[in-house]
Design a protein around this motif. Structure first.
Motif, mmCIF file in Angstrom:
data_model
loop_
_atom_site.group_PDB
_atom_site.id
_atom_site.type_symbol
_atom_site.label_atom_id
_atom_site.label_comp_id
_atom_site.label_asym_id
_atom_site.label_seq_id
_atom_site.Cartn_x
_atom_site.Cartn_y
_atom_site.Cartn_z
ATOM 1 N N SER A 84 0.478 -1.472 -0.033
ATOM 2 C CA SER A 84 0.319 -0.321 0.053
ATOM 3 C C SER A 84 0.991 1.024 -0.081
ATOM 4 C CB SER A 84 -1.486 0.121 1.311
ATOM 5 O OG SER A 84 -2.036 1.303 1.140
ATOM 6 N N VAL A 85 1.530 1.020 0.986
ATOM 7 C CA VAL A 85 3.002 2.788 0.824
ATOM 8 C C VAL A 85 3.335 2.371 -0.234
ATOM 9 C CG1 VAL A 85 5.071 3.604 1.762
ATOM 10 C CG2 VAL A 85 3.270 2.153 3.302
ATOM 11 N N GLN B 257 6.861 10.391 7.364
ATOM 12 C CA GLN B 257 5.847 11.198 8.029
ATOM 13 C C GLN B 257 5.013 10.841 7.263
ATOM 14 O OE1 GLN B 257 5.118 13.303 9.807
ATOM 15 N NE2 GLN B 257 7.461 13.135 10.842
ATOM 16 N N LEU B 258 4.411 9.768 6.590
ATOM 17 C CA LEU B 258 3.156 9.022 5.392
ATOM 18 C C LEU B 258 1.636 8.580 6.194
ATOM 19 C CD1 LEU B 258 4.663 6.937 3.451
ATOM 20 C CD2 LEU B 258 4.417 8.958 2.479
ATOM 21 N N ARG B 259 1.986 8.643 7.057
ATOM 22 C CA ARG B 259 0.986 8.584 8.343
ATOM 23 C C ARG B 259 -0.175 9.628 8.392
ATOM 24 N NH1 ARG B 259 4.074 10.973 11.616
ATOM 25 N NH2 ARG B 259 3.343 12.662 13.039
ATOM 26 N N GLN B 260 0.297 10.548 7.784
ATOM 27 C CA GLN B 260 -0.519 11.988 7.790
ATOM 28 C C GLN B 260 -1.067 11.703 6.660
ATOM 29 O OE1 GLN B 260 1.677 15.232 7.364
ATOM 30 N NE2 GLN B 260 3.341 14.734 8.647
ATOM 31 N N TYR B 261 -1.126 11.094 5.162
ATOM 32 C CA TYR B 261 -1.878 10.505 4.573
ATOM 33 C C TYR B 261 -2.362 9.001 4.129
ATOM 34 C CZ TYR B 261 1.682 14.369 3.275
ATOM 35 O OH TYR B 261 2.041 15.563 3.094
ATOM 36 N N MET B 262 -1.895 8.407 5.198
ATOM 37 C CA MET B 262 -1.928 7.058 4.819
ATOM 38 C C MET B 262 -2.997 6.253 6.489
ATOM 39 S SD MET B 262 0.364 5.211 2.518
ATOM 40 C CE MET B 262 -0.477 4.567 1.673
ATOM 41 N N GLU C 222 -4.204 7.933 0.765
ATOM 42 C CA GLU C 222 -4.766 6.438 1.115
ATOM 43 C C GLU C 222 -4.987 5.528 0.161
ATOM 44 O OE1 GLU C 222 -4.461 4.023 3.216
ATOM 45 O OE2 GLU C 222 -4.634 4.410 4.913
ATOM 46 N N SER C 223 -4.859 4.309 0.495
ATOM 47 C CA SER C 223 -4.998 3.313 -1.032
ATOM 48 C C SER C 223 -6.921 2.992 -0.658
ATOM 49 C CB SER C 223 -4.114 1.583 -0.586
ATOM 50 O OG SER C 223 -2.815 2.496 -0.664
ATOM 51 N N THR D 137 -7.299 -1.649 0.938
ATOM 52 C CA THR D 137 -7.656 -0.948 2.744
ATOM 53 C C THR D 137 -8.615 -2.923 3.441
ATOM 54 O OG1 THR D 137 -9.256 0.375 2.130
ATOM 55 C CG2 THR D 137 -6.978 1.237 3.070
ATOM 56 N N VAL D 138 -8.942 -2.771 2.677
ATOM 57 C CA VAL D 138 -10.082 -3.770 3.427
ATOM 58 C C VAL D 138 -9.799 -5.079 3.511
ATOM 59 C CG1 VAL D 138 -12.273 -5.657 2.972
ATOM 60 C CG2 VAL D 138 -12.094 -2.903 2.548
#
Length: 667
Positions: free
Chosen positions: A369-370, A385-390, A474-475, A480-481
């Motif tokens: 996903s990343v 800092q990808l937590r902000q987007y995903m 986010e994907s 994500t499911v």
């Protein structure tokens, strides 16, 4: 028609449908993908695998209530004394593997719909992963060594096709060939072991062989191998284990597994979590009635597993490719599973295989996903800092990282700690001591490199290229499911297995596995662990809490070095450049093989090419007149074929006359 069934309490149609459904999906997508197009390809294969997973869960529940099945459906080979039947052996060990394989595969199929969208080989990929699932199900559900071998080779074939799926990339082709060739080395030993089983036991049926093993051991049967006399059962077990070393990426046949990252991320998850690499662990556990009679074979399994667990953990400390970090983690965790089998804690090894499948598949798919979000860049040094987007990917990867590190109450805590404690309790002298300390060292390193990857990817400074950042998001749900579904397994599989299935019961026959695993009383590490814990004179704190303390230490070090003091790792690498390069270059295994095997073989091939093909065939045969001579002779002989019957009759009469003349004169 079922024949020779000893226990038939399960619906045979249902059992056959479990492996055949993925095969049907694979054939539909593979043969008619050009006709049914992308959408139908993924729907047909995904629905077939999901149905297989639901049927597997239903069989699991029936087996949990005491049902079993052992029987043959038809005869595959009948040649003199060799009779090979196609049948199934459905017991607790089989069903836990069936559920693990099909559930993870179903999640990977759904995930692939989003991840591989738009790829020109879309139907082909779904055909491959469905066929891969079918092959693994045949491997675990079969009731003989030959069905095991069929599934074993089939997963090897489809891993080659999947690793090299993007065949226009040279790196993918090289990685696929490397996997195929290294596995052929291991499979040679595996085939020798199976042939030895048939030679000494006269059958390849599991139950028949297992019943004959004590008699072979009691007869003190030995065989000559390379001038040495070796116990027959030891030779068979070691030969079979060589196959497991190749298939499950154990030293020194581990070099293919990290390179399998050249394939698309969904297949990385499937290979590393639930299918191919777990085959070796399953095989050793299934053949526990054989391995238990060879102390030497068990010791070899322990040593190989311990070395792999430690070595691959050290390599993972410095890798910068997000998928390679997880790949070396797989090699290391497989080492834990083999140590468990070597100390006769087969239940703990399969327990860790099951929990590991969920959190490792989750790690790979979250990494995918990343990678999908950052335009297929896999270097964690260019993330941050990808937590902000995903946010969903962030949370699911955190859950998987905690499970891999062995933090309670996540899956890895129960299974990994059980292996370490059993290694401490199983007294095999220096062999078990080495295993225990190698596994304990692996705990702190595993926690460190897992959270090093996590902090560099989702925290630390923002190092994402500007052109990539503009499109970060986010994907989609189709990606994500499956992450959320696998998160349930990563969080609860350990508790479920430990408390609900009673996998860690000190007496195997009373636990979940019942009699599907065989452990000698003198080898029962789980029972010895229970006795050790009941002994109040023994120090329990470090035994029970030591792995957790080391895991927290590893996470703390990663937090300090890659969250608080991000310049410190570069300083340490500069202080120890030799060690850093040694680990970065993976202990120079590839270079060693290149120097000792690849280059000599290439030099030998060049010698035969130049001195054979060019010097003899090209110069002597093609350009030396031999071909012209043969052509002239053929032209002359061709003239003898006139098509006239009387010419042929004349030749026959002349021949008979000449033969009679020779015989008369000779007489």
């Amino acid at each position: 028609m079922v024949t020779d069934a000893t226990v038939v309490t399960l619906n045979t149609t249902q059992l056959l449908a479990i492996p055949l459904l993925p095969l049907i999906g694979a054939m539909a997508a593979g043969l008619f993908g050009w006709l049914i197009k992308d959408r139908l390809s993924h729907w047909i294969t995904s629905v077939c695998v999901i149905l297989s997973a639901l049927l597997s869960i239903d069989v699991f529940m029936q087996v949990l209530d005491g049902a079993e099945f052992y029987g043959n459906f038809w005869t595959w080979i009948a040649s003199d004394t060799l009779v090979v039947n196609i049948g199934m052996m459905i017991d607790p060990l089989t069903t836990i593997m069936m559920v693990t394989v099909t559930v993870v595969s179903a999640c990977v199929h759904i995930y692939t719909i989003g991840y591989m969208h738009g790829d020109p080989g879309y139907p082909r990929f779904f055909a491959y992963i469905s066929a891969f699932t079918f092959s693994m199900l045949v491997l675990v559900m079969g009731n003989s060594f030959f069905t095991l071998f069929f599934g074993w080779e089939a997963v090897g074939l489809f891993s080659y096709l999947l690793i090299g799926f993007w065949f226009k990339r040279d790196s993918a082709n090289v990685a696929a060939m490397k996997a195929f060739i290294v596995n052929r080395v291991g499979d040679f030993g595996f085939a020798v072991g199976i042939l030895a089983v048939w030679y000494y036991f006269g059958t390849v049926d599991y139950r028949e062989v297992f019943a004959l093993v004590p008699g072979l051991v009691a007869s003190a049967s030995t065989m000559s191998f390379l001038g040495w006399q070796i116990d027959t059962i030891t030779f068979i077990c070691l030969a079979l284990f060589i196959g497991a070393m190749g298939k499950s990426g154990q030293v020194p046949l581990h070099v293919w597994l990290p390179d399998s990252m050249e394939g698309p991320t969904p297949i990385s998850a499937l290979i590393h979590a639930a299918t191919m690499v777990t085959a070796g662990v399953f095989m050793v556990a299934r053949l526990s009635p054989m391995f238990e009679f060879s102390e030497v074979a068990l010791a070899v399994v322990i040593i190989v597993g311990a070395i792999t667990a430690f070595m691959c953990a050290t390599i993972g400390l410095v890798q910068n490719d997000i998928k390679r970090v997880i790949a070396y983690s797989t090699c290391s965790q497989l080492g834990y599973m083999f140590v468990a089998c070597g100390i006769s804690a087969y239940s703990a090894g399969i327990f860790h295989l099951m929990t590991h499948a969920y959190f490792k598949a989750l790690l790979f798919l979250a990494a995918g996903s990343v990678i999908h979000a950052v335009h297929h860049n896999q270097d964690i040094r260019q993330m941050g800092q990808l937590r902000q987007y995903m946010p969903i990917t962030y949370v699911t990867m955190l859950l998987a990282a905690l499970a891999l590190a062995g933090i309670p109450p996540f899956g890895g805590f129960y299974s990994k700690d059980l292996i370490i404690e059993a290694a401490y309790a199983r007294d095999m002298g220096w062999v078990s001591d080495i295993a225990y300390y190698a596994l304990m060292a692996g705990v702190v390193m595993t926690a460190f490199y897992t959270f090093r990857m996590f902090f560099l990817t989702f925290h630390n400074s923002d190092r994402v290229p500007v052109e990539t950042k503009a499109h970060l998001h986010e994907s989609p749900k189709v990606i994500t499911v499956p992450l959320l579904v696998l998160s349930v397994g990563a969080v609860f599989a350990g508790m479920w297995g430990y408390y609900m299935l009673d996998i860690a019961n000190e007496e195997i026959i009373h636990g979940y596995f019942r009699d599907s695993l065989f452990v000698m009383d003198a080898h029962n590490a789980i029972l010895k662990l229970e006795m050790l814990e009941d002994d109040h004179t023994q120090p329990h704190f470090w035994l029970e809490r030591g792995p957790l303390i080391l895991a927290l230490l590893g996470i703390s070090l990663a937090f300090f070095m890659y969250f608080k003091e991000s310049k410190l790792p570069a300083k340490i690498a500069a202080m120890f450049p030799g060690v850093h390069q040694f680990l970065l270059n993976k202990w120079y295994w590839d270079e060693l093989y290149d120097m000792t095997i690849v280059r000599p073989m290439r030099a030998l091939a060049n010698f035969f090419w130049k001195s054979g093909d060019l010097a003899v065939i090209d110069k002597g045969v093609i350009h030396g007149g031999i071909i012209d001579t043969v052509k002239s002779g053929a032209a002359m002989l061709k003239n003898m074929q006139t098509g006239m019957v009387y010419h042929y009759a004349y030749a026959m009469v002349a021949g008979v006359f000449g033969l009679l003349t020779y015989l008369i004169l000779g007489g």
